[in-house]
Design a protein around this motif. Structure first.
Motif, PDB file in Angstrom:
ATOM      1  N   PRO A  46      26.934  -8.863 -18.667  1.00  0.00           N
ATOM      2  CA  PRO A  46      27.425  -8.151 -17.480  1.00  0.00           C
ATOM      3  C   PRO A  46      28.773  -8.649 -16.975  1.00  0.00           C
ATOM      4  O   PRO A  46      29.458  -7.950 -16.226  1.00  0.00           O
ATOM      5  CB  PRO A  46      26.326  -8.381 -16.447  1.00  0.00           C
ATOM      6  N   GLU A  47      29.158  -9.853 -17.386  1.00  0.00           N
ATOM      7  CA  GLU A  47      30.447 -10.389 -16.915  1.00  0.00           C
ATOM      8  C   GLU A  47      31.648  -9.722 -17.583  1.00  0.00           C
ATOM      9  O   GLU A  47      32.792  -9.912 -17.153  1.00  0.00           O
ATOM     10  CB  GLU A  47      30.503 -11.912 -17.154  1.00  0.00           C
ATOM     11  N   ILE A  48      31.381  -8.923 -18.648  1.00  0.00           N
ATOM     12  CA  ILE A  48      32.472  -8.270 -19.366  1.00  0.00           C
ATOM     13  C   ILE A  48      32.527  -6.793 -18.997  1.00  0.00           C
ATOM     14  O   ILE A  48      31.553  -6.058 -19.169  1.00  0.00           O
ATOM     15  CB  ILE A  48      32.294  -8.426 -20.896  1.00  0.00           C
ATOM     16  N   ARG A  49      33.674  -6.367 -18.506  1.00  0.00           N
ATOM     17  CA  ARG A  49      33.906  -4.960 -18.170  1.00  0.00           C
ATOM     18  C   ARG A  49      34.871  -4.361 -19.203  1.00  0.00           C
ATOM     19  O   ARG A  49      35.838  -5.017 -19.593  1.00  0.00           O
ATOM     20  CB  ARG A  49      34.513  -4.833 -16.768  1.00  0.00           C
ATOM     21  N   ILE A  50      34.609  -3.128 -19.606  1.00  0.00           N
ATOM     22  CA  ILE A  50      35.456  -2.483 -20.611  1.00  0.00           C
ATOM     23  C   ILE A  50      36.715  -1.930 -19.951  1.00  0.00           C
ATOM     24  O   ILE A  50      36.638  -1.079 -19.056  1.00  0.00           O
ATOM     25  CB  ILE A  50      34.694  -1.353 -21.330  1.00  0.00           C
ATOM     26  N   HIS A  51      37.844  -2.437 -20.386  1.00  0.00           N
ATOM     27  CA  HIS A  51      39.126  -1.947 -19.874  1.00  0.00           C
ATOM     28  C   HIS A  51      39.578  -0.704 -20.641  1.00  0.00           C
ATOM     29  O   HIS A  51      39.972   0.297 -20.050  1.00  0.00           O
ATOM     30  CB  HIS A  51      40.187  -3.052 -20.001  1.00  0.00           C
ATOM     31  N   ALA A  52      39.530  -0.785 -21.977  1.00  0.00           N
ATOM     32  CA  ALA A  52      39.953   0.354 -22.809  1.00  0.00           C
ATOM     33  C   ALA A  52      39.421   0.170 -24.225  1.00  0.00           C
ATOM     34  O   ALA A  52      39.061  -0.934 -24.638  1.00  0.00           O
ATOM     35  CB  ALA A  52      41.477   0.470 -22.847  1.00  0.00           C
ATOM     36  N   GLU A  53      39.338   1.306 -24.920  1.00  0.00           N
ATOM     37  CA  GLU A  53      38.990   1.276 -26.344  1.00  0.00           C
ATOM     38  C   GLU A  53      40.264   1.521 -27.150  1.00  0.00           C
ATOM     39  O   GLU A  53      40.944   2.514 -26.954  1.00  0.00           O
ATOM     40  CB  GLU A  53      37.952   2.350 -26.676  1.00  0.00           C
ATOM     41  N   ARG A  54      40.585   0.596 -28.034  1.00  0.00           N
ATOM     42  CA  ARG A  54      41.760   0.747 -28.906  1.00  0.00           C
ATOM     43  C   ARG A  54      41.259   0.859 -30.348  1.00  0.00           C
ATOM     44  O   ARG A  54      40.400   0.073 -30.758  1.00  0.00           O
ATOM     45  CB  ARG A  54      42.698  -0.456 -28.788  1.00  0.00           C
ATOM     46  N   LYS A  55      41.796   1.808 -31.081  1.00  0.00           N
ATOM     47  CA  LYS A  55      41.290   1.991 -32.453  1.00  0.00           C
ATOM     48  C   LYS A  55      42.410   2.355 -33.425  1.00  0.00           C
ATOM     49  O   LYS A  55      43.437   2.926 -33.048  1.00  0.00           O
ATOM     50  CB  LYS A  55      40.204   3.063 -32.483  1.00  0.00           C
ATOM     51  N   ASP A  56      42.174   2.015 -34.681  1.00  0.00           N
ATOM     52  CA  ASP A  56      43.045   2.389 -35.802  1.00  0.00           C
ATOM     53  C   ASP A  56      42.155   2.997 -36.877  1.00  0.00           C
ATOM     54  O   ASP A  56      41.477   2.272 -37.610  1.00  0.00           O
ATOM     55  CB  ASP A  56      43.787   1.153 -36.351  1.00  0.00           C
ATOM     56  N   ASP A  57      42.147   4.295 -36.938  1.00  0.00           N
ATOM     57  CA  ASP A  57      41.314   4.997 -37.921  1.00  0.00           C
ATOM     58  C   ASP A  57      42.175   5.399 -39.111  1.00  0.00           C
ATOM     59  O   ASP A  57      43.046   6.252 -38.995  1.00  0.00           O
ATOM     60  CB  ASP A  57      40.678   6.242 -37.281  1.00  0.00           C
ATOM     61  N   GLY A  58      41.950   4.757 -40.260  1.00  0.00           N
ATOM     62  CA  GLY A  58      42.734   5.068 -41.452  1.00  0.00           C
ATOM     63  C   GLY A  58      43.871   4.100 -41.686  1.00  0.00           C
ATOM     64  O   GLY A  58      44.828   4.424 -42.378  1.00  0.00           O
TER      65      GLY A  58
END
Length: 552
Positions: A46-58
């Motif tokens: 619970p101490e970790i909050r999601i700021h953003a999802e970053r991805k590299d597909d391919g």
């Protein structure tokens, strides 16, 4: 970093990556699976909050100029996040050195890094075990990427040498077969355009003139045509914003041996798996395989056109086509090209050809001047005389081939070949027998090597004799037959205007202009012509010698 308490709060970037280049083909490594795996893991933190999802597909893990990882680094540097979470270390990267640099930057900014499957969390390091384990896993990921790269390269190398097409997009004029992506099939529409391009070049049009005509006719350029078929095509060449044909595009088509059924691949490559930039390879390293697909252009037309491309065929201002003799006319002394001059007189224009060297410096060569009208007439007469000579050669060859003596000669060579082949097989048996006797200790090593040397030399001599006699037999069997393709080539011009440029460039190799209005015409297929004349002379010589016995 000290061990955290339950009261600490972290803003985290989730980083996801997938790439076929790294062999990441398992469903468990899909972007969706990585997202669900990390999200489920964070439910217990619970101490970790999601700021953003970053991805590299391919994107390959070797390359760290991926947009997604760059966004993560930007968030880290700006202080927007103080935690980065990945499924495992291989998602972050497979380049040992670059991955180490990124991890060091995380540490410099006091950023918590979690690789779930590897059990690695910089906020909960237990002793030195995890610290030692991390670089080892990092190195293993780098090694895995290298091994995958070697396997992929080797696989593609085998395909290329087998003549299989491995490119993403087929060249203009072809399509990938729907049944076999490594096989090219003719695209009838585009192939007709390619044939027009070669025909117009033979007619004397320049590359720019051809491009202008295609644009005027509304023909889509190769890149635009591919996109019109629904292909997601992006060219490595500089794109014209108006998607028009250019002289460069026309030139690439005219020089591409693909159109005569020759597959040339491997012109570029990467030095190693860590460098993604393609570098040009020297021609001797290219992989060229013939007869891999249906040709669009005849080999004769292709060679003729490429001969013209190497010659000086500049066109006059406001003209769309070159002059009939452009690229064919040379000074007999300095061997440089002749240039066309216009001389006005009495209200008329007269055209002459003069030596380009003389025009630049009169001390270096004489003018070799000749009028275009005289040149036309002389060349026409030379062509007609040469065609008559070729026809006479054909009749003579046919006559020789029909003579009983020639059949007798062929039968004699056949018998000699049978004897030579029997001798070769017997010698090979002796050679094998010597090896068996050596194995059975019936021959010493020195005796065995002596026998091997003698039998090897005899086999080589017999093989050379077989080759010579077979060539002689082929010459007799092929004389005066349809296999004399060079004769058929010249015969095809008997009923056409041989002074049209498209005919001139197919018949004539070069025209040399001597002083005194004398010209020397060098025709195509000179080697074949000389071989035929020599064959006839040898035949006549053998028949003219009284009481001459057959050579054994």
């Amino acid at each position: 970093m000290k061990k955290i308490t339950g009261e600490a709060v972290y803003n985290a970037d989730l980083y996801l990556r997938l790439s076929d280049d790294d062999g990441d083909k398992m469903e468990s490594n899909s972007i969706k699976n990585q997202r669900e795996f990390i999200t489920e893991f964070l439910k217990s933190m619970p101490e970790i909050r999601i700021h953003a999802e970053r991805k590299d597909d391919g994107f390959s893990g070797v390359d760290f100029f991926r947009p997604g990882i760059q966004e993560v680094l930007q968030d880290v540097r700006s202080g927007a996040v103080n935690c980065v979470v990945v499924k495992d270390l291989s998602r972050l990267g497979r380049n040992y050195i670059e991955t180490g640099k990124v991890l060091q930057e995380f540490a410099d900014h006091d950023v918590r890094f979690i690789a779930i499957n590897d059990g690695y969390d910089t906020a909960n390091l237990q002793g030195q075990a995890s610290t030692i384990l991390l670089p080892i896993k990092n190195l293993m990921n780098d090694s895995y990427s290298r091994d995958i790269s070697v396997k992929i390269r080797s696989h593609l190398e085998v395909k290329k040498r087998k003549g299989e097409f491995v490119g993403a997009f087929a060249a203009y004029g072809y399509l990938k077969s729907p049944d076999n992506k490594n096989k090219l099939i003719v695209d009838d529409y585009a192939a007709a355009i390619v044939q027009d391009i070669f025909r117009w070049k033979l007619d004397g049009m320049s590359q720019q003139g051809i491009a202008d005509r295609l644009n005027t006719d509304g023909v889509l350029c190769p890149a635009a045509y591919k996109r019109s078929l629904g292909m997601k095509y992006v060219s490595g060449f500089k794109r014209n914003p108006q998607s028009k044909w250019s002289a460069v595009a026309v030139g690439r088509i005219l020089k591409n041996p693909l159109y005569i059924g020759v597959m040339v691949q491997g012109k570029t490559g990467r030095p190693n798996y860590k460098i993604k930039k393609l570098l040009d390879k020297p021609p001797e390293e290219w992989i060229s395989v013939t007869d891999t697909h249906e040709p669009i252009i005849s080999e004769v037309d292709f060679k003729t056109v490429n001969g013209l491309l190497q010659a000086d065929t500049r066109i006059a201002t406001q003209q769309k086509t070159v002059y009939p003799f452009a690229g064919l006319l040379f000074c007999a002394d300095c061997k440089q090209n002749m240039i066309r001059k216009t001389v006005p007189a009495n209200g008329k224009k007269y055209f002459y050809y003069t030596c380009s060297t003389n025009r630049a410096d009169r001390r270096m060569c004489s003018t070799h001047s000749i009028s275009e009208a005289l040149l036309m007439d002389t060349v026409r007469d030379s062509i007609h005389a040469y065609l008559e000579t070729v026809l006479s050669i054909e009749k003579t060859l046919q006559f020789i081939a029909a003579l009983p003596a020639e059949n007798v000669e062929a039968q004699k060579i056949d018998r000699q070949l049978d004897k030579l082949k029997a001798d070769y097989e017997q010698t090979m048996r002796f050679k094998m027998s010597a090896y068996e006797n050596f194995v059975d200790h019936l021959l010493s090593e020195a005796e065995f090597k002596q026998y091997q040397r003698v039998y090897t030399e005899k086999c080589e001599a017999i093989a050379a004799a077989i080759t010579r006699r077979q060539q002689e037999l082929d010459a007799i069997n092929n004389a005066g037959t349809a296999q004399n393709e060079w004769i058929a080539h010249f015969k095809s011009f008997r009923n056409v205007d041989v002074m049209e440029r498209k005919s001139l460039v197919k018949i004539i190799e070069r025209i040399y202009v001597h002083e005194g209005n004398r010209i020397e015409v060098i025709f195509k297929h000179q080697n074949e012509y000389r071989a035929a004349v020599l064959y006839i002379e040898q035949h006549m010589k053998n028949r003219d010698v009284p009481g001459k016995k057959e050579a054994v």
